[in-house]
Design a protein around this motif. Structure first.
Motif, PDB file in Angstrom:
ATOM      1  N   VAL A  61       0.880  -1.162   0.017  1.00 54.28           N
ATOM      2  CA  VAL A  61       0.072  -0.007  -0.089  1.00 54.28           C
ATOM      3  C   VAL A  61       0.914   1.280  -0.038  1.00 54.28           C
ATOM      4  N   VAL A  62       0.509   2.221  -1.038  1.00 53.55           N
ATOM      5  CA  VAL A  62       1.278   3.331  -0.958  1.00 53.55           C
ATOM      6  C   VAL A  62       0.439   4.543  -0.631  1.00 53.55           C
ATOM      7  N   ASP A  63       0.819   5.341   0.158  1.00 51.05           N
ATOM      8  CA  ASP A  63      -0.102   6.578   0.508  1.00 51.05           C
ATOM      9  C   ASP A  63       1.023   7.642   0.756  1.00 51.05           C
ATOM     10  N   ARG A  64       1.309   8.742  -0.085  1.00 49.09           N
ATOM     11  CA  ARG A  64       2.003   9.689  -0.245  1.00 49.09           C
ATOM     12  C   ARG A  64       3.324   9.351   0.112  1.00 49.09           C
ATOM     13  N   ASN A  65       4.310   9.781   1.046  1.00 43.51           N
ATOM     14  CA  ASN A  65       5.545   9.058   1.070  1.00 43.51           C
ATOM     15  C   ASN A  65       5.766   7.771   1.812  1.00 43.51           C
ATOM     16  N   LEU A  66       4.677   7.106   2.198  1.00 48.82           N
ATOM     17  CA  LEU A  66       4.490   5.881   3.146  1.00 48.82           C
ATOM     18  C   LEU A  66       4.346   4.813   2.173  1.00 48.82           C
ATOM     19  N   VAL A  67       5.443   3.870   2.243  1.00 53.17           N
ATOM     20  CA  VAL A  67       4.991   2.650   1.536  1.00 53.17           C
ATOM     21  C   VAL A  67       5.176   1.394   2.576  1.00 53.17           C
ATOM     22  N   THR A  68       3.707   0.663   2.424  1.00 51.83           N
ATOM     23  CA  THR A  68       4.137  -0.696   3.713  1.00 51.83           C
ATOM     24  C   THR A  68       3.645  -1.860   3.003  1.00 51.83           C
ATOM     25  N   GLY A  69       4.129  -2.889   3.458  1.00 51.88           N
ATOM     26  CA  GLY A  69       3.871  -4.489   3.094  1.00 51.88           C
ATOM     27  C   GLY A  69       3.407  -5.252   4.222  1.00 51.88           C
ATOM     28  N   GLN A  70       2.522  -6.389   3.590  1.00 55.34           N
ATOM     29  CA  GLN A  70       1.546  -6.989   4.596  1.00 55.34           C
ATOM     30  C   GLN A  70       2.669  -7.973   5.179  1.00 55.34           C
ATOM     31  N   ASN A  71       3.447  -8.902   4.536  1.00 58.17           N
ATOM     32  CA  ASN A  71       4.120  -9.923   4.883  1.00 58.17           C
ATOM     33  C   ASN A  71       5.398  -9.882   4.303  1.00 58.17           C
TER      34      ASN A  71
END
Length: 231
Positions: free
Chosen positions: A205-215
């Motif tokens: 998931v990308v939101d603005r300058n934040l990128v997160t991954g689930q696993n």
């Protein structure tokens, strides 16, 4: 060439609800895949931990069954051995995020023990987020976001779309019923817009300058998205 800061856990266990210390650390694949992507693109990676402690690898993450076979497990272990920064990490509390072009947090259950309540890490995350630095966080790494609290008590990531290790995955891993708290619940409670994907499948998931991954499977796709933000 850009400089990327990788912040790792210094905890070798996660305390369960009954007080039992569950052996853990950082998850090997979640460091190895992004590290390869970052350095392969010509970037420099520094590693920091709370107090400059040597980051412990979760031994389960080096098992053949966690890596699709013995050959891949040996490859991951060799890759870890080649990362000199793991043997002499920087002290997290002395880091100035202004010295870096991006920040990355891998997971493993270790961050649930230390980074989730580490004020220095939390302050670094607030500064990185508000300055617009590309920020990548994967699996249980988003536990560190819980410590990113502003002076008014609000969480800096409230309202951000993000993901992390889901309740369903924790249940399938066999630890949900033994945990003091679950990551998805706490992030949602902090005001984040948690986006859950299918268990164990890559989900970023990308939101603005934040990128997160689930696993763990999301580590390489997350690194690719972070590199896009770096340009």
């Amino acid at each position: 060439m850009s400089k990327i800061l990788a912040v790792l856990t210094g905890a070798d266990h996660w305390t369960l609800a009954d007080g039992t210390p569950h052996p853990t650390g950082f998850w090997a694949e979640e460091l190895v895949a992004p590290y390869r992507a970052f350095t392969g693109a010509g970037h420099e990676v520094d590693i920091a931990t709370p107090g400059g402690a040597a980051p412990p690898v979760d031994r389960a993450s080096l098992a053949p069954e966690a890596n699709g076979g013995r050959e891949r497990a040996e490859e991951v272990a060799a890759a870890l051995d080649s990362i000199a920064g793991l043997r002499a990490p920087l002290r997290l509390e002395e880091i100035d995020p202004a010295d870096y072009d991006a920040v990355f947090y891998p997971g493993g259950h270790g961050p649930m023990e230390d980074l989730a309540v580490d004020a220095d890490s939390g302050a670094l995350l607030v500064r990185a987020l508000e300055s617009g630095l590309p920020l990548g966080v994967v699996c249980h790494g988003p536990a560190a976001l819980l410590a990113a609290v502003r002076p008014d008590g609000s969480n800096a990531f409230a309202g951000y779309r993000l993901t992390g290790f889901s309740n369903a995955e924790e249940a399938q891993a066999g630890l949900a019923d033994r945990a003091k708290w679950l990551l998805q619940d706490r992030l949602t409670g902090a005001g984040a817009d948690f986006r859950e994907g299918d268990p164990w499948a890559p989900h970023v998931v990308v939101d603005r300058n934040l990128v997160t991954g689930q696993n763990p499977a999301s580590s390489a796709p997350l690194a690719a998205e972070l590199l896009k933000l770096l340009g």
